[in-house]
Design an enzyme around this catalytic site. Structure first.
Site, PDB file in Angstrom:
ATOM      1  CB  CYS A 118      45.356  37.540  38.785  1.00  0.00           C
ATOM      2  SG  CYS A 118      44.175  37.071  40.080  1.00  0.00           S
ATOM      3  CG  ASP A 119      44.645  40.071  43.706  1.00  0.00           C
ATOM      4  OD1 ASP A 119      44.904  39.002  43.131  1.00  0.00           O
ATOM      5  OD2 ASP A 119      44.170  40.122  44.848  1.00  0.00           O
ATOM      6  CB  ALA A 120      49.034  43.299  40.023  1.00  0.00           C
ATOM      7  CG  LEU A 121      46.566  41.591  35.630  1.00  0.00           C
ATOM      8  CD1 LEU A 121      46.061  40.396  34.831  1.00  0.00           C
ATOM      9  CD2 LEU A 121      47.679  42.314  34.874  1.00  0.00           C
ATOM     10  CG  PHE A 122      40.995  46.416  39.721  1.00  0.00           C
ATOM     11  CD1 PHE A 122      39.831  46.583  38.996  1.00  0.00           C
ATOM     12  CD2 PHE A 122      41.216  47.274  40.796  1.00  0.00           C
ATOM     13  CE1 PHE A 122      38.897  47.565  39.333  1.00  0.00           C
ATOM     14  CE2 PHE A 122      40.303  48.261  41.142  1.00  0.00           C
ATOM     15  CZ  PHE A 122      39.135  48.405  40.408  1.00  0.00           C
TER      16      PHE A 122
END
Length: 395
Positions: free
Chosen positions: A183-187
Protein backbone atom coordinates in the site's frame (compact mmCIF):
# COMPACT_ATOMS: atom_id res chain seq x y z
CA UNK A 1 -1.92 -6.83 27.60
CA UNK A 2 1.24 -7.84 25.77
CA UNK A 3 4.02 -9.25 28.01
CA UNK A 4 6.47 -6.49 27.11
CA UNK A 5 3.93 -3.77 27.84
CA UNK A 6 2.84 -5.45 31.09
CA UNK A 7 6.45 -5.69 32.26
CA UNK A 8 7.03 -2.01 31.53
CA UNK A 9 3.92 -1.01 33.45
CA UNK A 10 4.80 -3.19 36.44
CA UNK A 11 8.31 -1.72 36.51
CA UNK A 12 6.90 1.79 36.61
CA UNK A 13 4.48 0.92 39.39
CA UNK A 14 7.19 -0.77 41.43
CA UNK A 15 9.64 2.08 41.06
CA UNK A 16 7.11 4.81 41.65
CA UNK A 17 8.71 6.98 38.97
CA UNK A 18 7.65 7.78 35.44
CA UNK A 19 10.02 9.16 32.83
CA UNK A 20 8.98 10.07 29.29
CA UNK A 21 11.03 7.30 27.71
CA UNK A 22 9.86 4.66 30.23
CA UNK A 23 6.13 5.07 29.80
CA UNK A 24 6.16 2.93 26.70
CA UNK A 25 7.46 -0.51 25.75
CA UNK A 26 10.97 -0.40 24.38
CA UNK A 27 11.88 -1.81 20.94
CA UNK A 28 12.53 -5.53 20.86
CA UNK A 29 15.99 -6.60 19.66
CA UNK A 30 14.57 -7.12 16.15
CA UNK A 31 12.96 -3.67 16.19
CA UNK A 32 16.12 -2.07 17.56
CA UNK A 33 18.11 -3.63 14.74
CA UNK A 34 15.94 -1.73 12.25
CA UNK A 35 16.39 1.49 14.26
CA UNK A 36 20.15 1.00 14.24
CA UNK A 37 20.10 0.36 10.49
CA UNK A 38 17.98 3.44 9.82
CA UNK A 39 20.31 5.61 11.89
CA UNK A 40 23.34 4.20 10.08
CA UNK A 41 21.71 4.98 6.73
CA UNK A 42 21.10 8.57 7.87
CA UNK A 43 17.32 8.41 7.65
CA UNK A 44 17.15 10.00 11.10
CA UNK A 45 17.81 9.09 14.71
CA UNK A 46 16.32 8.54 18.15
CA UNK A 47 18.56 10.14 20.79
CA UNK A 48 18.11 9.35 24.46
CA UNK A 49 18.06 13.07 25.24
CA UNK A 50 16.42 15.12 22.47
CA UNK A 51 16.17 18.19 24.69
CA UNK A 52 13.01 20.01 25.75
CA UNK A 53 9.80 20.13 23.76
CA UNK A 54 8.89 23.34 21.99
CA UNK A 55 6.90 25.86 24.01
CA UNK A 56 6.70 28.64 21.42
CA UNK A 57 4.23 27.05 18.99
CA UNK A 58 0.48 27.50 18.70
CA UNK A 59 -1.88 24.90 17.26
CA UNK A 60 -4.23 27.60 16.02
CA UNK A 61 -5.11 27.17 12.34
CA UNK A 62 -3.99 30.62 11.28
CA UNK A 63 -1.56 31.47 8.49
CA UNK A 64 0.95 32.95 10.91
CA UNK A 65 0.91 30.07 13.38
CA UNK A 66 1.02 27.32 10.75
CA UNK A 67 3.82 29.09 8.94
CA UNK A 68 5.89 29.28 12.12
CA UNK A 69 5.45 25.57 12.80
CA UNK A 70 6.23 24.63 9.22
CA UNK A 71 9.39 26.72 9.03
CA UNK A 72 10.66 25.46 12.37
CA UNK A 73 10.33 21.79 11.43
CA UNK A 74 11.40 22.27 7.80
CA UNK A 75 14.53 24.22 8.73
CA UNK A 76 15.57 21.54 11.23
CA UNK A 77 15.15 18.82 8.62
CA UNK A 78 16.70 20.77 5.76
CA UNK A 79 20.05 21.05 7.52
CA UNK A 80 20.13 17.28 7.97
CA UNK A 81 18.88 16.52 4.49
CA UNK A 82 21.53 18.62 2.77
CA UNK A 83 24.28 17.13 4.94
CA UNK A 84 23.53 13.62 3.69
CA UNK A 85 21.78 13.33 0.34
CA UNK A 86 20.20 10.21 -1.09
CA UNK A 87 17.79 9.11 -3.81
CA UNK A 88 16.07 6.48 -1.68
CA UNK A 89 12.33 6.73 -0.96
CA UNK A 90 12.82 7.93 2.62
CA UNK A 91 14.57 11.02 1.34
CA UNK A 92 12.23 11.49 -1.61
CA UNK A 93 9.24 11.88 0.71
CA UNK A 94 11.12 14.64 2.49
CA UNK A 95 11.84 16.24 -0.88
CA UNK A 96 8.11 16.26 -1.67
CA UNK A 97 7.55 17.94 1.67
CA UNK A 98 10.15 20.61 0.98
CA UNK A 99 8.54 21.42 -2.35
CA UNK A 100 5.22 21.88 -0.56
CA UNK A 101 6.89 23.95 2.16
CA UNK A 102 8.33 26.33 -0.41
CA UNK A 103 4.95 26.76 -2.05
CA UNK A 104 3.18 27.28 1.29
CA UNK A 105 5.65 29.73 2.82
CA UNK A 106 6.65 31.54 -0.35
CA UNK A 107 10.27 30.92 0.62
CA UNK A 108 12.29 29.65 -2.38
CA UNK A 109 15.12 28.25 -0.25
CA UNK A 110 13.47 24.85 0.10
CA UNK A 111 12.77 24.54 -3.63
CA UNK A 112 16.25 25.85 -4.47
CA UNK A 113 17.77 23.19 -2.24
CA UNK A 114 15.78 20.54 -4.10
CA UNK A 115 16.94 21.90 -7.45
CA UNK A 116 20.52 21.65 -6.22
CA UNK A 117 19.95 18.03 -5.22
CA UNK A 118 18.30 17.12 -8.51
CA UNK A 119 21.18 18.56 -10.49
CA UNK A 120 23.65 16.79 -8.22
CA UNK A 121 21.90 13.49 -8.84
CA UNK A 122 21.97 14.23 -12.57
CA UNK A 123 18.19 13.76 -12.45
CA UNK A 124 18.66 10.00 -12.18
CA UNK A 125 17.01 7.22 -10.19
CA UNK A 126 18.42 4.61 -7.87
CA UNK A 127 17.72 0.95 -8.52
CA UNK A 128 17.90 -1.40 -11.45
CA UNK A 129 16.47 -1.44 -14.97
CA UNK A 130 12.94 -1.91 -13.62
CA UNK A 131 12.62 0.57 -10.74
CA UNK A 132 9.75 0.00 -8.33
CA UNK A 133 7.45 2.61 -6.79
CA UNK A 134 9.98 3.47 -4.09
CA UNK A 135 12.73 3.94 -6.66
CA UNK A 136 10.73 6.32 -8.86
CA UNK A 137 9.32 8.36 -5.97
CA UNK A 138 12.06 10.96 -6.28
CA UNK A 139 10.48 11.73 -9.64
CA UNK A 140 7.79 13.70 -7.81
CA UNK A 141 10.40 16.33 -7.00
CA UNK A 142 12.01 16.20 -10.45
CA UNK A 143 8.66 16.71 -12.16
CA UNK A 144 7.56 19.54 -9.88
CA UNK A 145 10.79 21.35 -10.66
CA UNK A 146 10.31 20.62 -14.36
CA UNK A 147 6.77 21.99 -14.32
CA UNK A 148 8.11 25.19 -12.72
CA UNK A 149 10.98 25.52 -15.20
CA UNK A 150 10.81 22.99 -18.07
CA UNK A 151 14.17 21.61 -19.10
CA UNK A 152 14.18 18.19 -20.79
CA UNK A 153 17.10 16.80 -18.80
CA UNK A 154 15.12 16.97 -15.56
CA UNK A 155 12.73 14.22 -16.62
CA UNK A 156 14.48 12.43 -19.50
CA UNK A 157 15.81 9.48 -17.50
CA UNK A 158 12.63 9.18 -15.46
CA UNK A 159 10.52 9.15 -18.62
CA UNK A 160 12.64 6.40 -20.14
CA UNK A 161 12.03 4.25 -17.07
CA UNK A 162 8.29 4.89 -17.05
CA UNK A 163 8.11 4.01 -20.72
CA UNK A 164 9.79 0.70 -19.88
CA UNK A 165 7.34 -0.01 -17.05
CA UNK A 166 4.10 1.14 -18.66
CA UNK A 167 3.51 -2.05 -20.66
CA UNK A 168 4.42 -4.48 -17.86
CA UNK A 169 1.59 -6.33 -16.13
CA UNK A 170 3.81 -7.34 -13.22
CA UNK A 171 6.45 -5.70 -11.06
CA UNK A 172 9.23 -6.78 -13.41
CA UNK A 173 10.04 -9.69 -15.73
CA UNK A 174 10.23 -12.85 -13.64
CA UNK A 175 8.40 -11.28 -10.66
CA UNK A 176 4.65 -11.95 -10.74
CA UNK A 177 3.72 -9.40 -8.06
CA UNK A 178 1.64 -6.38 -8.97
CA UNK A 179 3.61 -3.22 -9.75
CA UNK A 180 2.05 -1.68 -6.61
CA UNK A 181 1.78 -4.79 -4.43
CA UNK A 182 2.15 -2.91 -1.13
CA UNK A 183 0.00 0.00 0.00
CA UNK A 184 2.94 2.40 0.49
CA UNK A 185 3.31 2.39 -3.28
CA UNK A 186 0.07 4.35 -3.61
CA UNK A 187 1.89 7.39 -2.25
CA UNK A 188 5.22 6.79 -3.95
CA UNK A 189 4.16 6.11 -7.53
CA UNK A 190 0.85 7.65 -8.70
CA UNK A 191 1.97 11.30 -8.38
CA UNK A 192 5.00 10.52 -10.54
CA UNK A 193 2.93 9.00 -13.33
CA UNK A 194 0.31 11.74 -13.13
CA UNK A 195 2.86 14.54 -13.16
CA UNK A 196 4.49 12.91 -16.17
CA UNK A 197 1.10 13.11 -17.86
CA UNK A 198 0.98 16.81 -16.95
CA UNK A 199 4.47 17.34 -18.33
CA UNK A 200 4.01 15.46 -21.60
CA UNK A 201 0.27 15.35 -22.29
CA UNK A 202 0.55 11.61 -23.00
CA UNK A 203 -2.58 9.86 -21.76
CA UNK A 204 -0.83 6.52 -21.21
CA UNK A 205 0.68 7.77 -17.96
CA UNK A 206 -2.72 8.74 -16.59
CA UNK A 207 -4.34 5.49 -17.74
CA UNK A 208 -1.59 3.51 -16.03
CA UNK A 209 -2.50 5.00 -12.66
CA UNK A 210 -6.16 4.04 -13.01
CA UNK A 211 -5.28 0.51 -14.06
CA UNK A 212 -2.70 -0.19 -11.37
CA UNK A 213 -4.50 1.52 -8.48
CA UNK A 214 -7.62 -0.54 -9.17
CA UNK A 215 -5.56 -3.75 -9.07
CA UNK A 216 -4.01 -2.78 -5.75
CA UNK A 217 -7.41 -1.77 -4.39
CA UNK A 218 -8.90 -5.13 -5.34
CA UNK A 219 -6.01 -6.92 -3.65
CA UNK A 220 -5.59 -4.92 -0.45
CA UNK A 221 -8.64 -2.79 0.38
CA UNK A 222 -10.76 -4.20 3.21
CA UNK A 223 -14.40 -3.52 2.35
CA UNK A 224 -15.50 -3.98 5.97
CA UNK A 225 -12.85 -1.92 7.72
CA UNK A 226 -12.34 0.63 4.91
CA UNK A 227 -8.59 0.39 5.33
CA UNK A 228 -5.75 -1.12 3.29
CA UNK A 229 -3.74 -4.17 4.29
CA UNK A 230 -0.09 -3.28 4.06
CA UNK A 231 0.32 -6.12 1.58
CA UNK A 232 -1.38 -9.45 0.88
CA UNK A 233 0.66 -11.14 3.61
CA UNK A 234 -1.14 -9.06 6.26
CA UNK A 235 -4.71 -9.87 5.25
CA UNK A 236 -4.90 -12.78 7.68
CA UNK A 237 -2.68 -11.38 10.44
CA UNK A 238 -4.21 -10.33 13.75
CA UNK A 239 -3.28 -8.06 16.66
CA UNK A 240 -3.09 -9.38 20.20
CA UNK A 241 -6.73 -8.42 20.72
CA UNK A 242 -7.77 -10.50 17.74
CA UNK A 243 -8.47 -7.60 15.39
CA UNK A 244 -6.89 -7.17 11.97
CA UNK A 245 -3.50 -5.51 11.62
CA UNK A 246 -3.79 -2.07 10.05
CA UNK A 247 -0.59 -0.07 10.29
CA UNK A 248 -0.87 3.66 10.90
CA UNK A 249 1.76 4.81 8.42
CA UNK A 250 0.56 2.36 5.79
CA UNK A 251 -2.89 3.96 5.91
CA UNK A 252 -1.20 7.35 5.92
CA UNK A 253 0.61 6.57 2.68
CA UNK A 254 -2.72 5.81 1.05
CA UNK A 255 -4.38 8.97 2.42
CA UNK A 256 -1.48 11.06 1.16
CA UNK A 257 -1.55 9.26 -2.16
CA UNK A 258 -5.25 9.93 -2.57
CA UNK A 259 -4.76 13.64 -1.92
CA UNK A 260 -1.87 13.93 -4.37
CA UNK A 261 -3.72 11.91 -6.99
CA UNK A 262 -6.94 13.90 -6.76
CA UNK A 263 -4.96 17.13 -6.88
CA UNK A 264 -3.64 16.26 -10.34
CA UNK A 265 -6.46 14.30 -11.97
CA UNK A 266 -8.52 16.19 -14.55
CA UNK A 267 -11.65 17.53 -12.88
CA UNK A 268 -13.85 15.69 -15.37
CA UNK A 269 -11.97 12.39 -15.20
CA UNK A 270 -14.59 9.60 -14.98
CA UNK A 271 -12.45 7.74 -12.46
CA UNK A 272 -12.38 10.61 -9.96
CA UNK A 273 -15.35 9.23 -7.92
CA UNK A 274 -13.37 6.02 -7.33
CA UNK A 275 -10.68 7.96 -5.45
CA UNK A 276 -13.10 10.33 -3.73
CA UNK A 277 -15.07 7.41 -2.30
CA UNK A 278 -11.92 5.91 -0.82
CA UNK A 279 -10.96 9.24 0.71
CA UNK A 280 -14.39 9.51 2.31
CA UNK A 281 -14.50 5.94 3.56
CA UNK A 282 -10.98 5.97 4.97
CA UNK A 283 -11.41 9.40 6.56
CA UNK A 284 -14.56 8.28 8.34
CA UNK A 285 -12.87 5.15 9.64
CA UNK A 286 -9.74 6.98 10.76
CA UNK A 287 -11.76 9.70 12.49
CA UNK A 288 -13.51 6.97 14.49
CA UNK A 289 -10.11 5.65 15.61
CA UNK A 290 -8.68 8.98 16.79
CA UNK A 291 -7.99 8.89 20.53
CA UNK A 292 -9.00 11.46 23.15
CA UNK A 293 -5.71 13.32 22.65
CA UNK A 294 -6.33 13.69 18.92
CA UNK A 295 -3.71 11.06 18.08
CA UNK A 296 -3.42 7.64 16.45
CA UNK A 297 -1.25 4.65 17.27
CA UNK A 298 1.01 2.41 15.20
CA UNK A 299 -1.50 -0.43 15.32
CA UNK A 300 -4.81 1.29 14.61
CA UNK A 301 -7.15 -1.41 15.88
CA UNK A 302 -5.18 -2.30 19.03
CA UNK A 303 -3.96 1.05 20.43
CA UNK A 304 -3.44 -0.36 23.93
CA UNK A 305 -0.75 -2.65 22.58
CA UNK A 306 1.01 0.31 20.92
CA UNK A 307 0.58 3.12 23.45
CA UNK A 308 2.98 5.72 22.05
CA UNK A 309 1.26 8.00 19.55
CA UNK A 310 2.66 7.72 16.01
CA UNK A 311 3.18 10.95 14.09
CA UNK A 312 4.07 9.96 10.52
CA UNK A 313 0.70 8.28 10.02
CA UNK A 314 -1.12 11.09 11.82
CA UNK A 315 0.52 13.77 9.68
CA UNK A 316 -0.57 12.02 6.50
CA UNK A 317 -4.09 11.63 7.89
CA UNK A 318 -4.19 15.37 8.49
CA UNK A 319 -2.89 15.98 4.98
CA UNK A 320 -5.54 13.77 3.37
CA UNK A 321 -8.42 15.06 5.47
CA UNK A 322 -7.42 18.70 5.06
CA UNK A 323 -7.21 18.19 1.31
CA UNK A 324 -10.68 16.63 1.39
CA UNK A 325 -12.15 19.56 3.32
CA UNK A 326 -10.37 22.17 1.20
CA UNK A 327 -11.75 20.67 -1.99
CA UNK A 328 -15.27 19.91 -0.83
CA UNK A 329 -14.97 16.13 -0.64
CA UNK A 330 -15.28 16.00 3.16
CA UNK A 331 -17.77 17.88 5.33
CA UNK A 332 -15.95 20.68 7.14
CA UNK A 333 -18.20 20.63 10.22
CA UNK A 334 -17.45 16.95 10.68
CA UNK A 335 -13.74 16.89 9.92
CA UNK A 336 -12.37 20.25 11.01
CA UNK A 337 -12.58 19.26 14.72
CA UNK A 338 -10.78 16.00 13.90
CA UNK A 339 -8.08 17.91 12.05
CA UNK A 340 -7.71 20.54 14.78
CA UNK A 341 -7.28 17.89 17.49
CA UNK A 342 -4.82 15.97 15.33
CA UNK A 343 -2.73 19.07 14.60
CA UNK A 344 -2.62 19.95 18.29
CA UNK A 345 -1.54 16.37 19.01
CA UNK A 346 1.24 16.53 16.44
CA UNK A 347 2.63 19.75 17.88
CA UNK A 348 3.17 18.01 21.22
CA UNK A 349 5.90 15.98 19.52
CA UNK A 350 7.94 18.93 18.26
CA UNK A 351 11.08 19.70 20.25
CA UNK A 352 12.59 23.11 20.90
CA UNK A 353 15.14 22.74 18.10
CA UNK A 354 12.50 21.73 15.53
CA UNK A 355 12.80 17.94 15.73
CA UNK A 356 9.53 16.11 15.05
CA UNK A 357 9.45 13.01 17.26
CA UNK A 358 7.17 10.01 17.51
CA UNK A 359 8.00 8.70 14.03
CA UNK A 360 8.21 4.93 13.78
CA UNK A 361 11.32 3.53 12.09
CA UNK A 362 11.02 1.92 8.65
CA UNK A 363 9.07 -1.31 8.44
CA UNK A 364 5.82 -2.86 7.32
CA UNK A 365 3.86 -3.19 10.55
CA UNK A 366 3.41 -1.63 14.01
CA UNK A 367 6.54 -1.47 16.14
CA UNK A 368 7.92 0.20 19.27
CA UNK A 369 10.15 3.26 19.12
CA UNK A 370 11.33 6.15 21.29
CA UNK A 371 9.41 9.44 21.72
CA UNK A 372 12.43 11.26 20.20
CA UNK A 373 12.42 9.05 17.11
CA UNK A 374 12.59 11.25 13.99
CA UNK A 375 13.05 10.17 10.37
CA UNK A 376 13.03 12.19 7.17
CA UNK A 377 10.00 10.55 5.57
CA UNK A 378 7.82 11.36 8.59
CA UNK A 379 8.94 14.98 8.48
CA UNK A 380 8.11 15.04 4.77
CA UNK A 381 4.56 13.96 5.56
CA UNK A 382 4.33 16.61 8.26
CA UNK A 383 5.39 19.34 5.83
CA UNK A 384 2.72 18.22 3.37
CA UNK A 385 0.14 18.38 6.16
CA UNK A 386 1.20 21.85 7.26
CA UNK A 387 1.14 23.14 3.70
CA UNK A 388 -2.39 21.83 3.16
CA UNK A 389 -3.53 23.26 6.50
CA UNK A 390 -2.28 26.65 5.46
CA UNK A 391 -4.61 26.44 2.46
CA UNK A 392 -7.42 25.77 4.92
CA UNK A 393 -6.42 28.83 6.92
CA UNK A 394 -6.72 31.13 3.90
CA UNK A 395 -10.02 29.72 2.59
Amino acid sequence: MKPLLKAAVLLLVASGTVHAQEQYPQPTPAMQAIVDKDVKRKFGDAPADPGPVATDLSAALTKKDIDKVLRKVADWQLARTMAYTDQIWTASVAYAGFMAASEATGDPKYRNAMAKLGKGFNWSLRGAAYPNADDISIGQMYLELYLKEPRPEKIATLRQHLDTLVDLDTLRPGDARLPWWWCDALFMAPPVWLKMWQATGERKYLDYVHEQWKKTYDLLYDQEEHLYARDAGYKDKREGNGKKVFWSRGEGWVMGGLARTLEILPKDDPQRPFYVQQLREMSAKLASLQDANGEWHAGLLDPQAWPLAETSGAALFVYGMAYGVNNGYLDEKTYRPVIEKAWAGLLKHIYADGRLGGIQQTGAEPAYYQPSSSYNYGVGGFMLAAAELKKMAVR
